[in-house]
Scaffold this motif. Structure first.
Motif, mmCIF file in Angstrom:
data_model
loop_
_atom_site.group_PDB
_atom_site.id
_atom_site.type_symbol
_atom_site.label_atom_id
_atom_site.label_comp_id
_atom_site.label_asym_id
_atom_site.label_seq_id
_atom_site.Cartn_x
_atom_site.Cartn_y
_atom_site.Cartn_z
ATOM 1 N N ASN A 54 21.351 47.920 147.216
ATOM 2 C CA ASN A 54 21.066 49.348 147.203
ATOM 3 C C ASN A 54 20.945 50.009 148.568
ATOM 4 N N PRO A 55 21.971 50.770 148.973
ATOM 5 C CA PRO A 55 21.932 51.419 150.291
ATOM 6 C C PRO A 55 20.839 52.479 150.405
ATOM 7 N N LYS A 56 20.307 52.927 149.274
ATOM 8 C CA LYS A 56 19.311 53.982 149.305
ATOM 9 C C LYS A 56 17.892 53.442 149.472
ATOM 10 N N SER A 57 17.773 52.136 149.640
ATOM 11 C CA SER A 57 16.475 51.508 149.907
ATOM 12 C C SER A 57 16.454 50.983 151.335
ATOM 13 N N ALA A 58 15.345 51.224 152.023
ATOM 14 C CA ALA A 58 15.214 50.739 153.404
ATOM 15 C C ALA A 58 15.163 49.213 153.415
ATOM 16 N N LYS A 59 15.727 48.619 154.446
ATOM 17 C CA LYS A 59 15.730 47.158 154.571
ATOM 18 C C LYS A 59 15.121 46.752 155.903
ATOM 19 N N GLN A 60 14.290 45.728 155.848
ATOM 20 C CA GLN A 60 13.796 45.148 157.095
ATOM 21 C C GLN A 60 14.913 44.296 157.688
ATOM 22 N N LEU A 61 15.103 44.416 158.980
ATOM 23 C CA LEU A 61 16.193 43.711 159.647
ATOM 24 C C LEU A 61 15.624 42.970 160.851
ATOM 25 N N HIS A 62 15.394 41.682 160.670
ATOM 26 C CA HIS A 62 14.886 40.836 161.754
ATOM 27 C C HIS A 62 15.320 39.400 161.472
ATOM 28 N N VAL A 63 15.139 38.521 162.434
ATOM 29 C CA VAL A 63 15.684 37.166 162.291
ATOM 30 C C VAL A 63 15.091 36.414 161.107
ATOM 31 N N GLY A 64 13.890 36.801 160.686
ATOM 32 C CA GLY A 64 13.242 36.090 159.592
ATOM 33 C C GLY A 64 13.959 36.214 158.260
ATOM 34 N N VAL A 65 14.813 37.233 158.100
ATOM 35 C CA VAL A 65 15.509 37.421 156.816
ATOM 36 C C VAL A 65 16.804 36.613 156.746
ATOM 37 N N ILE A 66 17.234 36.043 157.859
ATOM 38 C CA ILE A 66 18.560 35.411 157.900
ATOM 39 C C ILE A 66 18.665 34.160 157.020
ATOM 40 N N PRO A 67 17.735 33.194 157.117
ATOM 41 C CA PRO A 67 17.924 31.976 156.307
ATOM 42 C C PRO A 67 18.043 32.257 154.814
ATOM 43 N N ARG A 68 17.186 33.132 154.294
ATOM 44 C CA ARG A 68 17.252 33.454 152.859
ATOM 45 C C ARG A 68 18.581 34.132 152.522
ATOM 46 N N ALA A 69 19.055 35.001 153.411
ATOM 47 C CA ALA A 69 20.326 35.695 153.163
ATOM 48 C C ALA A 69 21.483 34.703 153.073
ATOM 49 N N VAL A 70 21.472 33.686 153.937
ATOM 50 C CA VAL A 70 22.537 32.674 153.912
ATOM 51 C C VAL A 70 22.530 31.936 152.568
ATOM 52 N N ASP A 71 21.350 31.474 152.150
ATOM 53 C CA ASP A 71 21.277 30.710 150.901
ATOM 54 C C ASP A 71 21.573 31.575 149.681
ATOM 55 N N ASP A 72 21.093 32.817 149.688
ATOM 56 C CA ASP A 72 21.371 33.701 148.559
ATOM 57 C C ASP A 72 22.865 33.993 148.447
ATOM 58 N N TYR A 73 23.524 34.177 149.606
ATOM 59 C CA TYR A 73 24.974 34.405 149.581
ATOM 60 C C TYR A 73 25.683 33.262 148.864
ATOM 61 N N TRP A 74 25.341 32.030 149.234
ATOM 62 C CA TRP A 74 26.034 30.886 148.641
ATOM 63 C C TRP A 74 25.702 30.716 147.167
#
Length: 544
Positions: free
Chosen positions: A329-349
């Motif tokens: 959802n582009p209409k929701s603000a997202k936190q953007l910092h290094v801590g979100v990266i590992p979860r993003a990688v696993d969720d993508y896969w």
């Protein structure tokens, strides 16, 4: 899946790119403009700074809508039914010297001149400061495989291709003033003009009142910086327009049909929408997206330096995961910092592995379907990435690397992966090999400096001894599932007093891995090896 199946599913999909594309379809029910020209999507870029994640997300999200629209009308990217323009506003005057720019004195000496007429402070052989940053933008977009056409304001103004639209602005000068003046402070109203002349003496973009002498000839009158009254053409690069007027003029001149923009430009979008109507054009469709926040929930600011760069994300994660993280959802603000990266990688896969088995309606809601299609890599005849999987999760890989320590190296990681991964060769698993490198970097910079393994309590130590006793008798090739089952059983034993299994696993993570969260312990033990895992337990018991 046939093209008809895809069109039917796309027209009822609730995925946001399709919802946006539906708005375009209402604009053009036949899926094309009356004159047959392509539907035009636009993204804008201000080249006073280098491209960043904000630039990436806008081009990516616009591309997602573009491909969704093509799916709705049964078109393929190569059919030429749509265009995407990346527009650089490089005629804008430089208002202040950006931080971290070499040879800042060059910019200081050229303040208020168009960005495209300021020498390149990077001294890389580009003809201007803007040309350098424009080249970086194109390099950046090409790196991610975006299909786009680059247009620079400097070229459009100087070549005269904007002249007809500029004449229309001059004709409608008073109407535009009637729109803009009520929105300005009294002091600003005194000097505001839709047209910004470029001084013939200093070359600066001037914020001065302007009189339209002859709209058809493009002639204007104003007072120059030295006090002299000047009559000159507003055409051919001798003026530019105020930001909101310039935006509207661009929509009018190019025939833009879709452009999204950030929440901070909401008011600009309203005023520009009114101005483009006065000019005789039509405001594009488009959504207003929320901004990125840092880990403290504060708006990311280039001047504060509290953001995360593209390079940083790609140092610690993958390109795929960046697009995946940005997709929802582009209409929701997202936190953007290094801590979100590992979860993003696993969720993508996880989403990628799921895609091939999903029915069509679920595929169209899967971010990976859209990301694969974004740059023409997937036409919709079959699910992309069918059979693709990551043999270990990124989270598990990070736990392995953290146990190996800050000095861990790629070859050592792969030697341990041999305990868990069939044919553990980097050449056979290139995606995993990329993540080995990013995991080493992530551990080095964010995990190892803060790693603390606490001492176990008395009951935790007893449970660890029980686990060690089991491992001492377990075969070296015991499966991860069997190991996991025994870890569960030990945690459920009443004598150790864990209120729930969560407390047992948290104890394992904190005493063995130095983390509050962690992987399935059976998988970790299989990956790290039973004897090595027993050494970890022994070290923890020594701290008791």
């Amino acid at each position: 899946m046939t093209m008809t199946d895809l069109i039917e599913a796309a027209r009822v999909s609730k995925a946001w790119p399709f919802q946006e594309a539906q708005r375009l379809l209402k604009r053009y029910p036949d899926g094309a403009k009356p004159d047959g020209s392509p539907i035009l999507f636009e993204t804008g870029y201000g080249p006073s700074g280098l491209p960043h994640i904000g630039t990436f997300q806008e081009v990516l999200r616009t591309t997602l809508v573009r491909r969704a629209f093509e799916a709705l009308i049964g078109a393929k990217p190569e059919d030429g039914k749509t265009r995407l323009v990346a527009f650089s506003d490089d005629m804008d005057g430089l208002r202040k010297v950006p931080d971290n720019i070499p040879n800042a004195h060059i910019l200081e000496e050229n303040l208020h001149k168009p960005l495209s007429r300021i020498p390149d402070p990077f001294e890389k052989g580009h003809e201007s400061f803007a040309a350098h940053n424009n080249a970086k933008l194109r390099e950046f977009l090409d790196r991610f495989g975006f299909h786009y056409e680059f247009i620079a304001a400097n070229d459009m103004y100087n070549s005269g291709r904007f002249d007809d639209a500029l004449r229309q602005v001059l004709r409608k000068n008073q109407d535009i003033l009637d729109i803009m003046l009520p929105t300005l402070r009294e002091e600003r109203r005194q000097t505001y003009s839709p047209i910004l002349p470029i001084s013939p003496t200093t070359g600066r973009v001037l914020q001065v009142p302007v009189e339209v002498v002859d709209a058809e000839a493009g002639l204007i009158r104003f007072t120059d910086e030295d006090g002299a009254t000047v009559e000159q053409s507003a055409l051919g690069g001798m003026s530019k327009l105020q930001w909101k007027v310039d935006w509207a003029m661009r929509w009018y001149a190019l025939g833009v049909d879709y452009e999204m923009y950030g929440k901070d430009l909401t008011d600009s979008g309203v005023q520009s929408g009114k101005i483009v109507k006065v000019l005789g054009g039509r405001k594009p469709e488009g959504l207003i997206y929320e901004m990125f926040l840092d880990e403290n929930g504060e708006k990311i600011s280039k001047s504060k330096g509290n953001g995360l760069t593209i390079e940083e994300w790609l140092t610690y994660g993958s390109e795929d995961s960046l697009g995946f993280y940005i997709f929802p959802n582009p209409k929701s603000a997202k936190q953007l910092h290094v801590g979100v990266i590992p979860r993003a990688v696993d969720d993508y896969w996880q989403f990628r592995e799921r895609l091939a088995e999903q029915p069509l309606d679920k595929q169209l809601g899967n971010p990976v379907w859209h990301l694969e299609r974004a740059n023409g890599g997937f036409e919709g005849s079959e699910a992309p990435g069918a059979g693709d999987s990551l043999p270990v999760t990124y989270g598990l890989l990070l736990n392995l690397v953290s146990v190996l320590g800050a000095e861990a190296e790629r070859d050592a990681v792969w030697s341990y992966l041999g305990n868990y991964v069939e044919n553990a060769d980097p050449a056979a698993h290139p995606k995993l090999d990329e993540l080995v490198s990013t995991a080493l970097a992530y551990n080095r910079d964010f995990v190892a400096p803060h790693l603390v393994k606490r001492a176990p309590t008395e009951t935790e130590a007893a449970a660890l001894r029980a686990l060690d006793d089991f491992l001492a008798k377990a075969p070296a090739d015991m499966s991860a599932e069997d190991l996991q089952t025994e870890v569960y059983e030990i945690g459920k034993r009443e004598e150790f007093g864990f209120e729930n299994l969560r407390d047992w696993f948290k104890a394992l993570y904190q005493t063995l891995l130095g983390s509050d969260q962690g992987p399935r312990m059976g998988s970790f033990i299989a990956l790290y090896g039973i004897e090595n895992s027993r050494k970890l337990i022994a070290e923890a018991l020594d701290r008791a």
